[in-house]
Design a protein around this motif. Structure first.
Motif, PDB file in Angstrom:
ATOM      1  N   ASN A  78      51.523   0.766   2.100  1.00  0.00           N
ATOM      2  CA  ASN A  78      50.361   1.728   2.676  1.00  0.00           C
ATOM      3  C   ASN A  78      50.115   2.574   1.626  1.00  0.00           C
ATOM      4  N   CYS A  79      50.773   3.192   0.745  1.00  0.00           N
ATOM      5  CA  CYS A  79      50.523   4.533  -0.155  1.00  0.00           C
ATOM      6  C   CYS A  79      51.096   4.397  -1.411  1.00  0.00           C
ATOM      7  N   VAL A  80      50.465   4.752  -2.493  1.00  0.00           N
ATOM      8  CA  VAL A  80      50.814   4.852  -3.748  1.00  0.00           C
ATOM      9  C   VAL A  80      50.352   6.170  -4.350  1.00  0.00           C
ATOM     10  N   GLN A  81      51.398   6.529  -5.341  1.00  0.00           N
ATOM     11  CA  GLN A  81      51.137   7.798  -6.017  1.00  0.00           C
ATOM     12  C   GLN A  81      51.947   7.715  -7.396  1.00  0.00           C
ATOM     13  N   PHE A  82      50.939   8.215  -8.544  1.00  0.00           N
ATOM     14  CA  PHE A  82      51.697   8.546  -9.790  1.00  0.00           C
ATOM     15  C   PHE A  82      52.301   9.775  -9.896  1.00  0.00           C
ATOM     16  N   ASN A  83      53.639   9.791 -10.489  1.00  0.00           N
ATOM     17  CA  ASN A  83      53.882  11.327 -10.805  1.00  0.00           C
ATOM     18  C   ASN A  83      53.147  11.893 -11.862  1.00  0.00           C
ATOM     19  N   GLU A  84      53.246  13.248 -12.463  1.00  0.00           N
ATOM     20  CA  GLU A  84      52.320  14.094 -13.123  1.00  0.00           C
ATOM     21  C   GLU A  84      52.133  13.192 -14.404  1.00  0.00           C
ATOM     22  N   SER A 122      53.622   6.299   6.113  1.00  0.00           N
ATOM     23  CA  SER A 122      52.446   6.232   6.165  1.00  0.00           C
ATOM     24  C   SER A 122      51.768   7.151   5.118  1.00  0.00           C
ATOM     25  N   SER A 123      52.205   7.801   4.428  1.00  0.00           N
ATOM     26  CA  SER A 123      51.635   8.710   3.452  1.00  0.00           C
ATOM     27  C   SER A 123      52.868   9.368   2.529  1.00  0.00           C
ATOM     28  N   VAL A 124      52.359   9.498   1.322  1.00  0.00           N
ATOM     29  CA  VAL A 124      53.359   9.957   0.180  1.00  0.00           C
ATOM     30  C   VAL A 124      52.513  10.746  -0.724  1.00  0.00           C
ATOM     31  N   LYS A 125      53.049  12.038  -0.994  1.00  0.00           N
ATOM     32  CA  LYS A 125      52.292  12.850  -2.080  1.00  0.00           C
ATOM     33  C   LYS A 125      53.505  13.452  -2.925  1.00  0.00           C
ATOM     34  N   LEU A 126      52.915  13.627  -4.282  1.00  0.00           N
ATOM     35  CA  LEU A 126      54.142  13.844  -5.257  1.00  0.00           C
ATOM     36  C   LEU A 126      53.686  15.520  -5.719  1.00  0.00           C
TER      37      LEU A 126
END
Length: 276
Positions: A78-84, A122-126
């Motif tokens: 459902n959701c993807v994010q990179f780290n900084e 459903s949701s991922v944030k970093l």
């Protein structure tokens, strides 16, 4: 940096745009089913994406090629994010897990699996040292990577989207009871509730504007709603289209908003908007 935007959809592709000119720059093909989320690295050189084919893909922006494909989720991503630093991709899946993938090594398995959720993610944030997740089990979970601690807040209704405030003090969560909630990150105290939109069925986004003065949410009635963060009063109702508004993205520094509905993306700006 707010100069480009990424879209993804049921045609199995990702597209890179210049949103200020409305021009498509590149199409990325490589997923087997619909693409459900995508994110860019902070230096604009890489893209990560996840989709209904259960795969997480790492792309090279300039060549348009898939650099790596990570398989391990048992259901759609459902959701993807990179780290900084864009050295790790964090992905959340309907299989109730969050998986962390190393972009630099060749190892096929995740470096970490977070499996505390009892239902789909459903949701991922970093942030610099935290992973924030929202789950259909009604809980917002925050993993503090420095202290190795997990903080969990029970909302009760399936969560569709979570995000940090820009100052890092608060967490905003949208859920299927058509309510947005602002929580104090450290204590879990409920600081504000925002209602008036409709969210009962779909995985819709919530956002904070670039100055943390307003909270916003997509809605199933074709509008985007904004509330005054402190007062909780409805500040703006944007009529976007006829159908469900699914995705929202705020410019990192300027009063500029991207809205996705029914196969098209629209760009909204305040009168005071000055492009860089």
């Amino acid at each position: 940096d707010g100069n480009y935007c990424l879209t993804c959809g049921s045609d199995k592709t990702l597209k890179l745009w210049n949103p200020h000119k409305g021009t498509a720059l590149r199409t990325y093909q490589g997923h087997g089913y619909e693409v459900l989320d995508a994110a860019g690295s902070s230096d604009n050189s890489q893209i990560c994406s996840g989709g209904a084919d259960k795969a997480v893909a790492l792309w090279d922006v300039t060549t348009g090629q898939v650099v790596r494909k990570y398989r391990g989720h048992a259901g759609k991503v459902n959701c993807v994010q990179f780290n900084e630093e864009a050295t790790v991709i964090v992905s959340g899946s309907i299989d109730s897990t969050v998986r962390c993938w190393d972009c630099r090594s060749r190892r096929p398995d995740p470096i970490q699996v977070l499996d505390e959720a009892k239902d789909g993610i459903s949701s991922v944030k970093l942030s610099a040292h935290e992973i924030l997740t929202g789950s259909v089990d009604g809980r917002v979970r925050r993993y503090d990577l420095r202290s190795g601690q997990l903080f969990s807040d029970y909302i009760g209704s399936p969560i569709t989207s979570v995000c940090f405030s820009k100052d890092g003090q608060c967490v905003l969560a949208a859920s299927l009871d058509s309510t947005l909630r602002l929580l104090d990150k450290d204590t879990g105290e409920l600081l504000g509730e925002y209602t008036g939109h409709r969210s009962t069925t779909y995985r819709l986004d919530c956002v904070l504007n670039e100055q943390d003065t307003h909270v916003g949410c997509a809605s199933e009635d074709g509008h985007v709603y904004f509330w005054d963060l402190v007062e909780g009063s409805l500040a703006l109702s944007l009529p976007v289209g006829q159908g469900v508004v699914q995705s929202l993205a705020f410019h990192p520094r300027l009063p500029c908003l991207l809205v996705a509905t029914q196969g098209q993306v629209t760009l909204w700006r305040e009168d005071t908007f000055q492009p860089e």
